[in-house]
Design a protein around this motif. Structure first.
Motif, PDB file in Angstrom:
ATOM      1  N   LEU A   1      -5.719  12.814  20.142  1.00  0.00           N
ATOM      2  CA  LEU A   1      -6.995  12.104  20.084  1.00  0.00           C
ATOM      3  C   LEU A   1      -7.870  12.646  18.958  1.00  0.00           C
ATOM      4  O   LEU A   1      -7.664  13.757  18.470  1.00  0.00           O
ATOM      5  N   ARG A   2      -8.853  11.857  18.586  1.00  0.00           N
ATOM      6  CA  ARG A   2      -9.863  12.345  17.654  1.00  0.00           C
ATOM      7  C   ARG A   2     -10.696  13.423  18.326  1.00  0.00           C
ATOM      8  O   ARG A   2     -10.748  13.509  19.546  1.00  0.00           O
TER       9      ARG A   2
ATOM     10  N   ARG B   1       0.199  16.788  16.846  1.00  0.00           N
ATOM     11  CA  ARG B   1       0.188  16.565  15.391  1.00  0.00           C
ATOM     12  C   ARG B   1      -0.786  17.532  14.731  1.00  0.00           C
ATOM     13  O   ARG B   1      -1.861  17.803  15.252  1.00  0.00           O
ATOM     14  N   TRP B   2      -0.403  18.025  13.565  1.00  0.00           N
ATOM     15  CA  TRP B   2      -1.245  18.979  12.840  1.00  0.00           C
ATOM     16  C   TRP B   2      -2.524  18.323  12.323  1.00  0.00           C
ATOM     17  O   TRP B   2      -3.542  18.978  12.149  1.00  0.00           O
TER      18      TRP B   2
ATOM     19  N   ILE C   1     -11.039  21.264  23.333  1.00  0.00           N
ATOM     20  CA  ILE C   1     -12.126  20.927  22.405  1.00  0.00           C
ATOM     21  C   ILE C   1     -12.000  21.726  21.115  1.00  0.00           C
ATOM     22  O   ILE C   1     -12.124  21.177  20.010  1.00  0.00           O
ATOM     23  N   GLN C   2     -11.737  23.016  21.232  1.00  0.00           N
ATOM     24  CA  GLN C   2     -11.602  23.860  20.040  1.00  0.00           C
ATOM     25  C   GLN C   2     -10.465  23.357  19.150  1.00  0.00           C
ATOM     26  O   GLN C   2     -10.615  23.236  17.925  1.00  0.00           O
ATOM     27  N   THR C   3      -9.332  23.045  19.760  1.00  0.00           N
ATOM     28  CA  THR C   3      -8.176  22.584  18.980  1.00  0.00           C
ATOM     29  C   THR C   3      -8.441  21.216  18.369  1.00  0.00           C
ATOM     30  O   THR C   3      -8.029  20.943  17.233  1.00  0.00           O
ATOM     31  N   GLY C   4      -9.126  20.345  19.118  1.00  0.00           N
ATOM     32  CA  GLY C   4      -9.445  19.032  18.583  1.00  0.00           C
ATOM     33  C   GLY C   4     -10.282  19.103  17.321  1.00  0.00           C
ATOM     34  O   GLY C   4     -10.032  18.384  16.345  1.00  0.00           O
ATOM     35  N   PHE C   5     -11.256  19.985  17.310  1.00  0.00           N
ATOM     36  CA  PHE C   5     -12.097  20.125  16.112  1.00  0.00           C
ATOM     37  C   PHE C   5     -11.383  20.888  15.004  1.00  0.00           C
ATOM     38  O   PHE C   5     -11.690  20.696  13.822  1.00  0.00           O
TER      39      PHE C   5
ATOM     40  N   PHE D   1      -9.737  18.168  13.293  1.00  0.00           N
ATOM     41  CA  PHE D   1     -10.715  17.361  12.556  1.00  0.00           C
ATOM     42  C   PHE D   1     -11.092  18.020  11.227  1.00  0.00           C
ATOM     43  O   PHE D   1     -11.217  17.344  10.195  1.00  0.00           O
ATOM     44  N   TYR D   2     -11.271  19.335  11.244  1.00  0.00           N
ATOM     45  CA  TYR D   2     -11.663  20.055  10.033  1.00  0.00           C
ATOM     46  C   TYR D   2     -10.454  20.520   9.207  1.00  0.00           C
ATOM     47  O   TYR D   2     -10.606  21.349   8.308  1.00  0.00           O
ATOM     48  N   LEU D   3      -9.267  20.008   9.551  1.00  0.00           N
ATOM     49  CA  LEU D   3      -8.036  20.251   8.800  1.00  0.00           C
ATOM     50  C   LEU D   3      -7.578  21.709   8.827  1.00  0.00           C
ATOM     51  O   LEU D   3      -6.796  22.137   7.976  1.00  0.00           O
ATOM     52  N   VAL D   4      -8.063  22.455   9.819  1.00  0.00           N
ATOM     53  CA  VAL D   4      -7.591  23.835   9.978  1.00  0.00           C
ATOM     54  C   VAL D   4      -6.111  23.839  10.337  1.00  0.00           C
ATOM     55  O   VAL D   4      -5.320  24.629   9.802  1.00  0.00           O
TER      56      VAL D   4
END
Length: 245
Positions: A161-162, A243-244, A77-81, A84-87
């Motif tokens: 995944l998103r 993917r980054w 979950i942490q990596t997914g977000f 999402f936030y382009l970190v």
């Protein structure tokens, strides 16, 4: 080589700080496993195998659940977000390599799990658990292999995944593994088809391996095969499809 070690060390420290600062991560990695251990040890809702104390049956399974929570749910979950936030996109522009990012996250999870083991084992001992010490060292490779397997699974989902889909998928898989892997009740109470399917996934082999190690019993051959396969295959898959952004 020295540059890779330096990058890996710095990123591992950062990943560990991020994990421990997040209240949701702490609930999943410490709160839920410890709460379940206390609740099901005191209140016998799910009777253990005959002649076995609830805490003796539950403790190895709760350790496996702690690995799943830290290595797959929290990390995924942490990596997914972060994607999402382009970190991760920003990290991709640095000298940090993909395998170094994955390795740093795995190391941060391992360090978290050391604390988890201390907490879970301490609570279990306070509840009356008295594990056998003959094969206690065999629990260490099981925890390492389980961590590798679930880090690979978590990052495979987070890397493709998103963020919201990763959140849903990791939580859904967490619940499926909780009720189908022998963690809180014996696996042989499930239909044979479900037992077979559960043993193909990494949670049941991890649980069986830990339970055998703490009981001083022989480790099932199926666990000795399935868990290393997942421990090697899942991180390789993650490193290839991650993917980054």
């Amino acid at each position: 080589m020295m540059g890779a070690v330096s990058r890996l060390s710095a990123q591992t420290v950062m990943e560990l700080k991020l994990m421990l600062r997040n209240a949701e991560n702490l609930i999943v990695t410490f709160g839920i496993p410890t709460g379940m251990l206390i609740f099901f040890s005191i209140i016998r809702v799910l009777p253990p195998p005959e002649g076995t104390e609830p805490v003796a049956f539950l403790a190895p399974g709760i350790l496996a659940l702690s690995v799943i929570g830290a290595a797959m749910v929290s990390l995924g979950i942490q990596t997914g977000f972060e994607r999402f936030y382009l970190v991760l996109k920003r990290l991709g522009a640095t000298p940090l390599r993909r395998w170094e990012l994955i390795a740093s996250k795995a190391l941060a999870v391992l360090l978290t799990e050391i604390a988890q083991v201390v907490v879970v084992v301490g609570v279990a001992l306070a509840l009356g658990w008295r594990p056998q010490v003959d094969q206690l060292a065999l629990a260490v490779p099981a925890l390492l292999l389980g961590t590798s397997a679930f880090v690979g699974i978590g990052l495979s989902m987070a890397g493709r995944l998103r963020a919201v889909a990763t959140l849903a998928a990791t939580n859904a898989l967490f619940l499926v593994l909780l009720v189908s892997s022998g963690i809180i009740f014996p696996l042989d109470r499930l239909p044979e088809v479900m037992q077979f399917g559960a043993r193909l996934l990494p949670a049941a082999p991890l649980t069986d391996w830990l339970r055998a190690a703490f009981d001083g019993a022989e480790i099932p051959v199926a666990s000795l095969i399935a868990l290393p396969v997942w421990a090697v295959g899942a991180p390789i898959l993650a490193s290839r499809i991650f993917r980054w952004e």
